[in-house]
Design a protein around this motif. Structure first.
Motif, short mmCIF file in Angstrom:
data_model
loop_
_atom_site.label_atom_id
_atom_site.label_comp_id
_atom_site.label_asym_id
_atom_site.label_seq_id
_atom_site.Cartn_x
_atom_site.Cartn_y
_atom_site.Cartn_z
N GLY A 62 0.76 -1.16 -0.05
CA GLY A 62 0.20 0.21 -0.06
C GLY A 62 0.71 1.17 0.06
O GLY A 62 0.33 2.29 -0.01
N ALA A 63 2.15 1.17 -0.08
CA ALA A 63 2.92 2.27 -0.05
C ALA A 63 2.76 3.27 -1.49
O ALA A 63 2.39 2.81 -2.37
CB ALA A 63 4.50 2.03 -0.21
N ARG A 64 2.74 4.64 -1.23
CA ARG A 64 2.46 5.64 -2.27
C ARG A 64 3.68 6.36 -2.29
O ARG A 64 4.54 6.83 -1.44
CB ARG A 64 1.28 6.47 -1.91
N ALA A 65 3.65 7.22 -3.35
CA ALA A 65 4.84 7.83 -3.66
C ALA A 65 4.83 9.04 -2.81
O ALA A 65 5.98 9.68 -2.20
CB ALA A 65 4.78 8.44 -5.09
N GLU A 66 3.67 9.64 -2.33
CA GLU A 66 3.70 10.75 -1.45
C GLU A 66 4.12 10.48 0.02
O GLU A 66 4.55 11.38 0.61
CB GLU A 66 2.48 11.62 -1.46
N ASP A 67 4.37 9.23 0.45
CA ASP A 67 4.53 8.79 1.60
C ASP A 67 5.96 9.08 1.69
O ASP A 67 6.25 9.25 3.10
CB ASP A 67 4.50 7.29 1.81
N GLU A 68 6.82 9.12 0.79
CA GLU A 68 8.50 9.66 0.74
C GLU A 68 8.65 10.99 0.93
O GLU A 68 9.83 11.42 1.20
CB GLU A 68 9.24 8.86 -0.23
N HIS A 69 7.45 11.84 0.76
CA HIS A 69 7.84 13.27 0.77
C HIS A 69 7.06 13.97 2.21
O HIS A 69 6.41 13.48 2.71
CB HIS A 69 7.15 13.95 -0.46
N GLN A 70 7.70 15.21 2.15
CA GLN A 70 7.26 15.92 3.38
C GLN A 70 5.76 16.51 2.92
O GLN A 70 5.47 16.54 1.55
CB GLN A 70 7.92 17.16 3.54
N PRO A 71 4.74 16.75 3.93
CA PRO A 71 3.53 17.30 3.60
C PRO A 71 3.61 18.59 2.80
O PRO A 71 4.66 19.35 3.02
CB PRO A 71 2.62 17.27 4.79
N THR A 81 6.80 17.75 -3.24
CA THR A 81 7.60 18.40 -2.17
C THR A 81 8.95 17.94 -1.72
O THR A 81 8.99 16.80 -2.37
CB THR A 81 6.65 18.61 -0.79
N ARG A 82 9.70 18.41 -0.86
CA ARG A 82 11.02 17.63 -0.59
C ARG A 82 10.84 16.27 -0.10
O ARG A 82 10.03 16.02 0.63
CB ARG A 82 11.57 18.66 0.47
N PHE A 83 11.80 15.35 -0.32
CA PHE A 83 12.03 13.96 0.25
C PHE A 83 12.17 14.35 1.43
O PHE A 83 12.79 15.12 2.16
CB PHE A 83 13.15 13.38 -0.60
N ARG A 84 11.52 13.30 2.59
CA ARG A 84 11.87 13.07 3.77
C ARG A 84 13.45 12.42 3.87
O ARG A 84 13.86 12.28 2.94
CB ARG A 84 10.89 11.99 4.45
N ASP A 183 9.56 9.32 10.07
CA ASP A 183 9.43 10.40 9.14
C ASP A 183 10.24 10.16 7.81
O ASP A 183 10.92 11.13 7.45
CB ASP A 183 9.43 11.64 9.51
N ALA A 184 10.77 8.96 7.70
CA ALA A 184 12.04 8.83 6.61
C ALA A 184 11.54 8.22 5.43
O ALA A 184 10.41 7.80 5.09
CB ALA A 184 12.86 7.71 7.15
N SER A 185 12.18 8.66 4.38
CA SER A 185 11.84 8.14 2.92
C SER A 185 12.53 6.78 2.65
O SER A 185 11.83 6.10 1.98
CB SER A 185 12.20 9.26 1.83
N LEU A 186 13.61 6.61 3.37
CA LEU A 186 14.22 5.16 3.09
C LEU A 186 15.16 5.10 4.66
O LEU A 186 15.61 5.95 5.15
CB LEU A 186 15.02 5.29 1.91
N VAL A 187 15.17 3.85 4.88
CA VAL A 187 15.97 3.50 5.97
C VAL A 187 17.13 2.37 5.34
O VAL A 187 16.73 1.29 4.60
CB VAL A 187 15.24 2.57 7.15
N VAL A 188 18.32 2.59 5.51
CA VAL A 188 19.44 1.68 5.18
C VAL A 188 20.20 1.15 6.26
O VAL A 188 20.64 1.66 7.23
CB VAL A 188 20.61 2.64 4.49
N VAL A 189 20.28 -0.20 6.33
CA VAL A 189 20.78 -1.14 7.29
C VAL A 189 21.67 -2.03 6.70
O VAL A 189 21.64 -2.29 5.17
CB VAL A 189 20.00 -1.77 8.33
N GLY A 190 22.75 -2.70 7.35
CA GLY A 190 23.62 -3.71 6.62
C GLY A 190 23.42 -5.00 7.44
O GLY A 190 22.75 -5.19 8.28
#
Length: 220
Positions: A62-71, A81-84, A183-190
């Motif tokens: 259910g992820a949407r493109a706007e979920d990765e952006h600031q309101p 808007t700007r990416f989170r 409130d992130a657009s992406l989380v990066v872990v190893g």
């Protein structure tokens, strides 16, 4: 964009691991949200994330493109808007270039801020219930900051346009990452390949309790 599809007469994990062998990125999805355990990452997803040697990104159902952006200015969802922030979980004692590079590149592509969450060791006297020594605690904090700065310095130079914010995590690193990812657009872990086909506790927590997409980068 050229798109191809293929149906393979093999179990899903086997087929997808083979297909991802020469790929730049493997993208998989997750199921919905469980009120008890958080997001349901199925056996196929967990099997792939625990075994693939290629970078993999888990995207929520259910992820949407706007979920990765600031309101927008009115507080409404927007994809213009700007990416989170991109959030990087950094093991500064055993840093890996592949994990750090992926996070910086993701932030640069999005013109987003990179928030680096790293562990901060507690002074040994905490384990024995002894009174705290402010001077020693301050010195340990400075040592942690210096170690993180040393790891990030060449990457700041390579990506001068990426704003970097550091966040020390004392205690449960997985919990801190989950909070930072709210409130992130992406989380990066190893994920360390020598540990075998398993996912560590920090990555496990992030996969099951973070709404943002999660990139898991295998490394040696």
């Amino acid at each position: 964009m050229e798109i191809t599809s293929e149906q393979v007469p093999q179990p899903p994990v086997t087929a997808l691991l083979a297909a991802a062998g020469d790929a730049d990125l493997l993208v998989i999805g997750s199921r919905g949200l469980s009120g008890v355990t958080g997001f349901l990452v199925g056996s196929v997803g967990l099997g792939l994330l625990a075994q693939t040697e290629r970078p993999a990104v888990l995207v929520r159902f259910g992820a949407r493109a706007e979920d990765e952006h600031q309101p927008d200015a009115d507080g409404r969802p927007s994809a213009a808007t700007r990416f989170r922030d991109v959030v990087l979980g950094l093991d500064h004692e055993h840093p890996d270039d592949a994990v750090i590079a992926f996070a910086f590149e993701a932030a640069a592509r999005r013109a987003a801020r990179l928030r680096v969450v790293h562990g901060a060791s507690l002074p040994p006297y905490f384990a024995y219930g002894l009174a705290t020594d402010p001077a020693l605690g301050g010195e340990l904090a400075r040592q942690e900051e210096s170690a993180v700065e040393a790891v990030l310095a060449p990457w700041r130079e390579k990506f001068p346009g990426v704003e970097v914010v550091e966040q020390a995590a004392v205690g449960n690193a997985g919990g801190h990452l989950v909070d930072a990812a709210a409130d992130a657009s992406l989380v990066v872990v190893g994920r360390r390949i020598p540990l075998g086909p398993r996912i560590g506790p920090v990555t496990h927590a992030v996969l099951h309790h973070t709404t943002a997409p999660v990139a898991v980068i295998p490394h040696h």
